[in-house]
Structures are given as C-alpha cells and as structure tokens.
Design an enzyme around this catalytic site. Structure first.
Site, mmCIF file in Angstrom:
data_model
loop_
_atom_site.group_PDB
_atom_site.id
_atom_site.type_symbol
_atom_site.label_atom_id
_atom_site.label_comp_id
_atom_site.label_asym_id
_atom_site.label_seq_id
_atom_site.Cartn_x
_atom_site.Cartn_y
_atom_site.Cartn_z
ATOM 1 C CB THR A 1 42.846 39.688 42.660
ATOM 2 O OG1 THR A 1 42.328 38.458 43.185
ATOM 3 C CG2 THR A 1 42.599 39.745 41.159
ATOM 4 C CD1 TRP A 2 44.976 43.635 48.893
ATOM 5 C CD2 TRP A 2 46.817 42.358 48.802
ATOM 6 N NE1 TRP A 2 45.642 43.781 50.079
ATOM 7 C CE2 TRP A 2 46.783 43.002 50.051
ATOM 8 C CE3 TRP A 2 47.878 41.506 48.521
ATOM 9 C CZ2 TRP A 2 47.777 42.829 51.014
ATOM 10 C CZ3 TRP A 2 48.862 41.331 49.478
ATOM 11 C CH2 TRP A 2 48.807 41.977 50.705
ATOM 12 C CB ALA B 1 33.546 58.361 37.882
ATOM 13 C CE1 TYR C 1 38.108 50.645 37.251
ATOM 14 C CE2 TYR C 1 39.794 52.334 37.572
ATOM 15 C CZ TYR C 1 39.158 51.174 37.978
ATOM 16 O OH TYR C 1 39.589 50.526 39.115
ATOM 17 N NE ARG D 1 38.578 53.202 46.365
ATOM 18 C CZ ARG D 1 37.304 53.543 46.180
ATOM 19 N NH1 ARG D 1 36.966 54.815 46.199
ATOM 20 N NH2 ARG D 1 36.393 52.627 45.938
ATOM 21 C CG HIS E 1 36.190 53.914 39.637
ATOM 22 N ND1 HIS E 1 35.165 53.758 40.546
ATOM 23 C CD2 HIS E 1 37.217 53.143 40.069
ATOM 24 C CE1 HIS E 1 35.562 52.924 41.498
ATOM 25 N NE2 HIS E 1 36.807 52.534 41.231
ATOM 26 C CD GLU F 1 43.252 40.243 37.304
ATOM 27 O OE1 GLU F 1 43.925 41.137 36.736
ATOM 28 O OE2 GLU F 1 42.153 40.463 37.843
ATOM 29 C CG ASP G 1 35.987 47.822 45.440
ATOM 30 O OD1 ASP G 1 35.949 49.055 45.232
ATOM 31 O OD2 ASP G 1 35.997 46.969 44.536
#
Length: 307
Positions: A57-58, A163, A156, A115, A160, A26, A117
């Site tokens: 990554t985005w 969480a 995760y 999702r 997460h 990655e 950040d």
C-alpha cells in the site's frame, strides 16, 4: 532471487480462462524498523505459497513513498511479482511522476491506481498536476507510459464509502454513478479490479453481474480480510461501511471476548466466502494479510491450497 516482472492483468486473465485457483497477498509499510524486519522475515513463508503477486500500500499523501518503493524492491529480490499501490491526491507536485519513473526504471510493471485519502487531520485536495480521482491517474499513466504498466483499479461492490454517505446501503442513483465511473476507469486502460472487503457474497456476485452487463470484462479480484479481533473487525467494517449479514455480526459479537474462538470463526467465514465466490467462476482470492501469516495460512489450509 529476482524474477521477471510480468503483467498481472495477463496472469489473471490466463488463470481465469483456465480456471486455475490462485492467491495474492497485500501488505502495508510498517511504521517501525522492527516492523519492517518482521515483515521481511515473513516473506519466504509467503513466497512458499506461490502467490500470483504481492502488493504494497501507499500511505495517504505519499507518506510511505520511500518505504513502499523499498519494500517493492525487497519483494522483487525474494522472487515475487510486485504490484505497487499509487495514490494521486494530497501529494506534492512531481511525486506521481517520480514514483512511476522509479517503477519503470526498476522493472516494476504493475500499478494499482487509486485516488487516495487525505492524511490524518488534513482535508482532501487535488494535486498540483490536477489529479482529482483514480480515473485521472489511469489516463495519465496510459498517456505518459503507454502499455509498460499493467494498471489495476479498486472496485466497491457495496459502493465507495463516500457514495454510501450516512445511509446503511448505497442509493440506486449513487450505485449507477459508481458503475459508470468504474466503466470509465476500465475504458481508460485499467486491466483488472481488486475489490474492497465484503461479507455478503450475494452483494458481491450481483455486483459482478452488473459489471459484466456493462461490458466490464477484466478480471475481478475479490479482496478478503480475516479479522483477528473484534475491535479490528469493527474498525474496518465501520471505515469501509461494509454490510455484515446479521448472523455473522451476531456471532462476532458473541465471540468478542474469546480470542481463539473469534479467530477460528473469522477464518471459517473467509473460507465460506471464498468457496462461494469460486463456485461462481472467480478463482482468485486477494488476502489483506495485515502483515501476518497465521489467519491467511489457516484459511488456505482449510481451502486445501496451502503449500
């Protein structure tokens, strides 16, 4: 030379069924032109290791969208199977569709649906299209693009970070919610899971067992990050709220001022983690390379898989 962009879900499932050891790498889009050039110059070295795939990554809120897609195309030209991260919140209207249309038009068949950040200094918000979570994105991809993409999602093992909250470990109630949500993502059409970094293999293996008991039978890919310095180790484990066994944490603290010894121990720790995970039957390792070759390749040499 560009190669056929096959689906990662199928590749991983085949490798797992045959117990074929494999790796993936990655990268993140660099912030400077010099960083871009340095990463691109390293791609042939990574290609020599015959990874199953590489991913990019985005940036938060789509901040690296142009660079991410550009790097995916360059990686294709270098002969990699490409997996593109895609987030869906804090994004301008139309960005998700534009990104997916671009990937389909350019035969990029693998998407890690996240999702995302919020960008630094911003609060989290749903997109104009109503995306609030990765599940929404998985559903959108399947509804609008059918089975063109092989879709992956994040997993995760410790929960997460949101969480976990302010606690050291996730509560049983929140763990249950996390597992139900992961199953929903798989049922919606996700075909593989790439996990957050971890240092406690028993936590990871217990989580894998929970997945199987709940009918989550897609390939699970363990994410491996090899820290190169004490500051980076602290930043990542704090950000991700990663549990670090006391003996590992103490050793990292002891070696924080000895750069070479720190790196050697960090590499050996990753080797030990991967060996124990592979003993369980999970034969793939996904390296968070931080755009560098040295630590990842040293780990692969110690594992006897460097080519």
């Amino acid at each position: 030379m560009s190669v056929e962009q096959v689906k990662i879900g199928d590749l991983l499932a085949s490798n797992y069924a045959k117990s074929v050891e494999s790796v993936s790498f990655e990268y993140f889009p660099p912030k400077t032109d010099a960083g871009d050039a340095a990463l691109i110059n390293k791609l042939p070295d990574f290609k020599a290791q015959k990874p199953v795939f590489v991913d990019f990554t985005w940036g938060a809120g789509g901040s690296t969208s142009d660079k991410t897609t550009k790097l995916c195309m360059i990686a294709k030209e270098h002969g990699f199977v490409v997996n593109m991260h895609l987030t869906c919140t804090n994004m301008d209207e139309g960005m998700v569709k534009d990104a997916l249309d671009f990937c389909k038009a350019n035969d990029i068949k693998n998407i890690l649906a996240l999702r995302g950040d919020p960008p630094a200094g911003q609060e989290w918000k749903a997109s104009a299209e109503g995306f609030t979570c990765a599940l929404d994105l998985v559903k959108y991809i399947r509804a609008n693009y059918g089975d063109f993409f092989s879709v992956g999602v994040a997993g995760y093992p410790e929960g997460h970070p949101n969480a976990i909250g302010d606690s050291d470990l996730i509560t049983p109630e929140n763990f249950e919610k996390e597992m139900v949500y992961l199953k929903e993502k798989i049922d919606a059409g996700a075909e593989y899971i790439i996990t957050q970094l971890f240092y406690d293999v028993d936590i990871f293996l217990n989580w894998v067992k929970e997945c199987k008991q709940r009918g989550i039978n897609v390939p699970i890919v363990p994410g491996i990050m090899i820290a190169g310095a004490h500051g980076g180790f602290q930043r990542m484990t704090t950000l991700c709220k990663t549990y670090v066994p006391k003996e590992i944490s103490a050793k990292f603290d002891e070696l924080k001022d000895d750069e070479d010894a720190f790196k050697q121990y960090s590499v050996q720790t990753a080797v030990d983690i991967i060996k124990k995970v592979r003993e369980s039957g999970i034969v793939h390792a996904h390296f968070y390379t931080l755009n560098q070759t040295f630590l990842t390749f040293e780990c692969m040499k110690k594992l006897g898989i460097y080519q």
